[in-house]
Design a protein around this motif. Structure first.
Motif, PDB file in Angstrom:
ATOM      1  N   ASP A  98      -1.248 -14.631   5.171  1.00  0.00           N
ATOM      2  CA  ASP A  98      -2.664 -14.579   5.515  1.00  0.00           C
ATOM      3  C   ASP A  98      -2.862 -13.473   6.561  1.00  0.00           C
ATOM      4  O   ASP A  98      -3.686 -12.588   6.398  1.00  0.00           O
ATOM      5  CB  ASP A  98      -3.098 -15.953   6.043  1.00  0.00           C
ATOM      6  CG  ASP A  98      -4.572 -16.024   6.375  1.00  0.00           C
ATOM      7  OD1 ASP A  98      -5.277 -15.005   6.206  1.00  0.00           O
ATOM      8  OD2 ASP A  98      -5.039 -17.083   6.821  1.00  0.00           O
ATOM      9  N   GLU A 119      -4.146 -24.912  13.633  1.00  0.00           N
ATOM     10  CA  GLU A 119      -5.294 -25.302  12.799  1.00  0.00           C
ATOM     11  C   GLU A 119      -6.618 -25.245  13.567  1.00  0.00           C
ATOM     12  O   GLU A 119      -7.664 -24.981  12.974  1.00  0.00           O
ATOM     13  CB  GLU A 119      -5.069 -26.733  12.301  1.00  0.00           C
ATOM     14  CG  GLU A 119      -5.196 -26.886  10.800  1.00  0.00           C
ATOM     15  CD  GLU A 119      -4.971 -28.336  10.384  1.00  0.00           C
ATOM     16  OE1 GLU A 119      -3.831 -28.624   9.967  1.00  0.00           O
ATOM     17  OE2 GLU A 119      -5.903 -29.156  10.467  1.00  0.00           O
ATOM     18  N   MET A 125     -10.098 -26.082   5.912  1.00  0.00           N
ATOM     19  CA  MET A 125      -9.834 -25.684   4.523  1.00  0.00           C
ATOM     20  C   MET A 125      -9.375 -26.891   3.713  1.00  0.00           C
ATOM     21  O   MET A 125      -8.684 -27.761   4.243  1.00  0.00           O
ATOM     22  CB  MET A 125      -8.749 -24.597   4.494  1.00  0.00           C
ATOM     23  CG  MET A 125      -9.295 -23.240   4.883  1.00  0.00           C
ATOM     24  SD  MET A 125      -7.997 -22.010   5.037  1.00  0.00           S
ATOM     25  CE  MET A 125      -7.798 -21.948   6.816  1.00  0.00           C
ATOM     26  N   ASP A 127      -7.134 -27.204   1.377  1.00  0.00           N
ATOM     27  CA  ASP A 127      -5.674 -27.282   1.259  1.00  0.00           C
ATOM     28  C   ASP A 127      -5.090 -26.838   2.600  1.00  0.00           C
ATOM     29  O   ASP A 127      -5.236 -25.685   2.994  1.00  0.00           O
ATOM     30  CB  ASP A 127      -5.208 -26.359   0.117  1.00  0.00           C
ATOM     31  CG  ASP A 127      -3.713 -26.469  -0.138  1.00  0.00           C
ATOM     32  OD1 ASP A 127      -2.978 -26.941   0.751  1.00  0.00           O
ATOM     33  OD2 ASP A 127      -3.278 -26.052  -1.231  1.00  0.00           O
ATOM     34  N   LYS A 128      -4.472 -27.781   3.299  1.00  0.00           N
ATOM     35  CA  LYS A 128      -4.059 -27.512   4.686  1.00  0.00           C
ATOM     36  C   LYS A 128      -2.628 -26.995   4.812  1.00  0.00           C
ATOM     37  O   LYS A 128      -2.126 -26.826   5.924  1.00  0.00           O
ATOM     38  CB  LYS A 128      -4.249 -28.773   5.532  1.00  0.00           C
ATOM     39  CG  LYS A 128      -5.675 -29.288   5.484  1.00  0.00           C
ATOM     40  CD  LYS A 128      -6.093 -29.980   6.742  1.00  0.00           C
ATOM     41  CE  LYS A 128      -7.497 -30.545   6.637  1.00  0.00           C
ATOM     42  NZ  LYS A 128      -8.517 -29.551   6.271  1.00  0.00           N
ATOM     43  N   ARG A 217      -0.360 -19.066   3.949  1.00  0.00           N
ATOM     44  CA  ARG A 217      -1.076 -20.215   3.370  1.00  0.00           C
ATOM     45  C   ARG A 217      -1.272 -19.952   1.876  1.00  0.00           C
ATOM     46  O   ARG A 217      -1.010 -18.844   1.391  1.00  0.00           O
ATOM     47  CB  ARG A 217      -2.401 -20.457   4.102  1.00  0.00           C
ATOM     48  CG  ARG A 217      -3.491 -19.455   3.856  1.00  0.00           C
ATOM     49  CD  ARG A 217      -4.746 -19.775   4.632  1.00  0.00           C
ATOM     50  NE  ARG A 217      -4.582 -19.563   6.058  1.00  0.00           N
ATOM     51  CZ  ARG A 217      -4.472 -20.525   6.952  1.00  0.00           C
ATOM     52  NH1 ARG A 217      -4.539 -21.785   6.592  1.00  0.00           N
ATOM     53  NH2 ARG A 217      -4.304 -20.240   8.228  1.00  0.00           N
ATOM     54  N   MET A 221      -6.471 -20.337  -0.599  1.00  0.00           N
ATOM     55  CA  MET A 221      -7.094 -20.607   0.710  1.00  0.00           C
ATOM     56  C   MET A 221      -7.369 -19.302   1.477  1.00  0.00           C
ATOM     57  O   MET A 221      -8.291 -19.236   2.289  1.00  0.00           O
ATOM     58  CB  MET A 221      -6.225 -21.542   1.548  1.00  0.00           C
ATOM     59  CG  MET A 221      -6.128 -22.953   0.997  1.00  0.00           C
ATOM     60  SD  MET A 221      -7.754 -23.745   0.840  1.00  0.00           S
ATOM     61  CE  MET A 221      -8.048 -23.567  -0.915  1.00  0.00           C
ATOM     62  N   TYR A 224     -10.541 -18.298   0.074  1.00  0.00           N
ATOM     63  CA  TYR A 224     -11.567 -19.200   0.632  1.00  0.00           C
ATOM     64  C   TYR A 224     -12.018 -18.702   2.017  1.00  0.00           C
ATOM     65  O   TYR A 224     -13.206 -18.634   2.318  1.00  0.00           O
ATOM     66  CB  TYR A 224     -10.937 -20.600   0.719  1.00  0.00           C
ATOM     67  CG  TYR A 224     -11.823 -21.710   1.222  1.00  0.00           C
ATOM     68  CD1 TYR A 224     -12.535 -22.508   0.330  1.00  0.00           C
ATOM     69  CD2 TYR A 224     -11.923 -21.992   2.581  1.00  0.00           C
ATOM     70  CE1 TYR A 224     -13.330 -23.561   0.783  1.00  0.00           C
ATOM     71  CE2 TYR A 224     -12.718 -23.032   3.047  1.00  0.00           C
ATOM     72  CZ  TYR A 224     -13.419 -23.815   2.148  1.00  0.00           C
ATOM     73  OH  TYR A 224     -14.204 -24.845   2.594  1.00  0.00           O
ATOM     74  N   GLU A 225     -11.045 -18.328   2.837  1.00  0.00           N
ATOM     75  CA  GLU A 225     -11.381 -17.804   4.183  1.00  0.00           C
ATOM     76  C   GLU A 225     -12.158 -16.492   4.092  1.00  0.00           C
ATOM     77  O   GLU A 225     -13.178 -16.312   4.771  1.00  0.00           O
ATOM     78  CB  GLU A 225     -10.093 -17.489   4.955  1.00  0.00           C
ATOM     79  CG  GLU A 225      -9.314 -18.650   5.447  1.00  0.00           C
ATOM     80  CD  GLU A 225      -8.077 -18.159   6.186  1.00  0.00           C
ATOM     81  OE1 GLU A 225      -7.870 -18.612   7.313  1.00  0.00           O
ATOM     82  OE2 GLU A 225      -7.314 -17.311   5.650  1.00  0.00           O
TER      83      GLU A 225
END
Ligand code: AKG
Length: 240
Positions: A98, A119, A125, A127-128, A217, A221, A224-225
């Motif tokens: 990421d 976190e 998110m 999916d962590k 990650r 995700m 997603y970010e």
């Protein structure tokens, strides 16, 4: 290749130490690049800040975000490749970088990185799964700021976080009595999960404590970010 026992240890405790990720020849190459960032031979404008947030005139904890955006060949280099191969074993084949970052504690700066869970820095998110690989480019010991982890905290809820200093690091309640210190030789590394509580003491030695860190990650995700405008280059704040 990680053993079943190492995979289980990471799942149970939320962290894992790997004695030698990089050869000493590789460590020497990365030290040179690292120093090019620290000395501004590579311009770090917009990527560099003092994690202490104390604003005392000199940097107490130098953080340089996303060095591989500034020097793209880093993303293909051995450090990134080796860390990626291990994290895929730990958390799944869909894990990707990421962001990466450099955190340097200069000699005698004596400034701890406060207890926190990564976190808290990120948007929520679905999916962590997330892991950071923290690679020591110098001997990393208690006196110069090795990493400390709270075993099993990856299975606990997120603790409340507040921000230190002016725009400095986030912090939560914890202490060394519930944690373990992981000392490393140059080229050694630790992995920790997004929820694992961790910290490092200040550097009270006469040399630098240079760490190269990569955060991973799931690919989905990261998308997603980015769709939400979150790229780890903005200001630090409590997001959860
Ligand atoms: O290098 C440090 O002192 C802290 C590193 C850290 O918090 C992290 O890698 O998540």
């Amino acid at each position: 290749m990680l053993s079943e026992q190492q995979l289980r240890f990471f799942e149970t405790n939320g962290y894992l130490a790997v004695e030698q990720l990089l050869t000493l020849a590789e460590v020497e190459e990365y030290r040179q690049v690292y120093d090019d960032f620290l000395t501004e031979k590579i311009n770090t404008e917009g990527h560099r800040s003092d994690l202490s947030g104390l604003g005392v005139g000199k940097e107490l904890i130098t953080q340089i975000m996303r060095p591989s955006v500034l020097l793209p060949e880093l993303a293909e280099s051995s450090l990134h490749q080796k860390a990626t191969a291990l994290v895929k074993q730990l958390l799944g084949e869909d894990m990707e970088m990421d962001f990466d970052m450099l955190i340097d504690k200069a000699p005698q700066t004596n400034t701890p990185t406060p207890w926190h869970q990564d976190e808290a820095y990120w948007i929520d998110m679905p999916d962590k799964r997330a892991a950071s690989c923290w690679i020591a480019l110098d001997v990393s010991k208690r006196e110069n700021g090795c990493m400390w982890f709270v075993p099993g905290s990856n299975h606990q809820p997120l603790r409340p976080h507040t921000q230190t200093g002016k725009g400095g690091a986030l912090q939560c309640e914890s202490n060394e009595n519930e944690a373990v210190a992981i000392e490393l030789q140059p080229g050694g590394c630790t992995f920790h999960q997004g929820r694992t509580i961790h910290y490092s003491r200040g550097n009270s030695s006469d040399s630098h404590r240079r760490a190269f860190i990569i955060n991973f990650r799931p690919k989905a995700m990261i998308a997603y970010e980015r769709q939400r405008g979150f790229d780890h280059l903005g200001k630090r704040e409590v997001r959860q």
